[in-house]
Design a protein around this motif. Structure first.
Motif, mmCIF file in Angstrom:
data_model
loop_
_atom_site.group_PDB
_atom_site.id
_atom_site.type_symbol
_atom_site.label_atom_id
_atom_site.label_comp_id
_atom_site.label_asym_id
_atom_site.label_seq_id
_atom_site.Cartn_x
_atom_site.Cartn_y
_atom_site.Cartn_z
ATOM 1 N N TYR A 11 0.812 -1.147 -0.067
ATOM 2 C CA TYR A 11 -0.077 -0.095 -0.063
ATOM 3 C C TYR A 11 0.936 1.189 0.026
ATOM 4 N N PHE A 12 2.333 1.127 0.059
ATOM 5 C CA PHE A 12 3.145 2.427 0.250
ATOM 6 C C PHE A 12 4.381 1.916 -0.451
ATOM 7 N N THR A 13 4.785 3.259 -1.075
ATOM 8 C CA THR A 13 5.857 3.168 -1.676
ATOM 9 C C THR A 13 6.909 4.004 -0.799
ATOM 10 N N GLY A 14 8.132 3.528 -0.807
ATOM 11 C CA GLY A 14 9.073 4.210 0.344
ATOM 12 C C GLY A 14 8.941 3.958 1.719
ATOM 13 N N LYS A 15 9.412 4.697 2.416
ATOM 14 C CA LYS A 15 9.314 4.539 3.858
ATOM 15 C C LYS A 15 8.218 5.226 4.469
ATOM 16 N N ALA A 65 8.368 9.078 -0.123
ATOM 17 C CA ALA A 65 7.491 7.926 0.231
ATOM 18 C C ALA A 65 5.744 8.338 -0.167
ATOM 19 N N ARG A 66 4.963 7.609 -0.459
ATOM 20 C CA ARG A 66 3.656 7.830 -0.741
ATOM 21 C C ARG A 66 2.735 6.761 -0.661
ATOM 22 N N THR A 67 1.641 6.778 -0.663
ATOM 23 C CA THR A 67 0.421 5.741 -0.737
ATOM 24 C C THR A 67 0.309 5.482 -1.954
ATOM 25 N N ALA A 68 -0.453 4.126 -2.222
ATOM 26 C CA ALA A 68 -0.844 3.565 -3.245
ATOM 27 C C ALA A 68 -2.099 4.348 -3.664
ATOM 28 N N GLU A 123 4.035 9.290 -12.667
ATOM 29 C CA GLU A 123 2.961 9.783 -12.074
ATOM 30 C C GLU A 123 3.155 10.902 -10.844
ATOM 31 N N TYR A 124 4.309 10.166 -9.850
ATOM 32 C CA TYR A 124 4.531 10.788 -8.854
ATOM 33 C C TYR A 124 5.340 11.990 -9.165
ATOM 34 N N LEU A 125 6.231 11.970 -9.861
ATOM 35 C CA LEU A 125 7.338 12.986 -10.281
ATOM 36 C C LEU A 125 7.183 14.057 -11.166
#
Length: 137
Positions: free
Chosen positions: A18-22, A48-51, A129-131
């Motif tokens: 459910y998360f990317t990163g710490k 870090a971010r959620t899905a 998407e994030y960047l």
């Protein structure tokens, strides 16, 4: 009155699915009937971010520290700051997390629906998407 003391709160890693990163989750809570409120304190390290996910009755985020980003599906990324309060309406697909260079902590508050569900998790937010980041100017 019930007080949950910080030193007694359990901290867990945000699940990798459910998360990317710490990300860490502290002080998870739910309230007894007739309330259907749930919540937690979530800390995101830089990047870090959620899905992608949605909440059947919406979600309030109270930002307690740092700088973060959030976006609705097919929407632009918005930057937010310590002291900001965000509202994501019910059943709107979204994500949120830290910026690439700043950590962020928020209190997440949401309600369970009649089936006891407070979130529906989906696919992870891609790096592309994030960047994209928020619009400049």
């Amino acid at each position: 009155m019930e007080i949950a003391r910080k030193q007694n709160m359990k901290t867990v890693d945000g699940p990798e699915e459910y998360f990317t990163g710490k990300a860490t989750i502290t002080g998870q809570f739910s309230r007894p009937d007739p309330s259907n409120v749930t919540g937690a304190i979530v800390h995101f390290e830089p990047g870090a971010r959620t899905a992608w996910h949605k909440h059947p009755r919406g979600q309030t985020l109270i930002v307690t520290e740092g700088v973060g980003w959030t976006a609705l599906e097919d929407g632009e990324i918005h930057e937010f700051y310590e002291g900001d309060v965000l509202w994501c309406p019910a059943d709107k697909k979204h994500w949120h997390g830290a910026t690439p260079h700043d950590a962020m902590t928020h209190v997440a508050i949401q309600e369970t629906d009649e089936n006891g569900k407070n979130v529906e998790w989906m696919e992870k937010v891609t790096d592309d998407e994030y960047l994209k980041g928020p619009k400049k100017g």
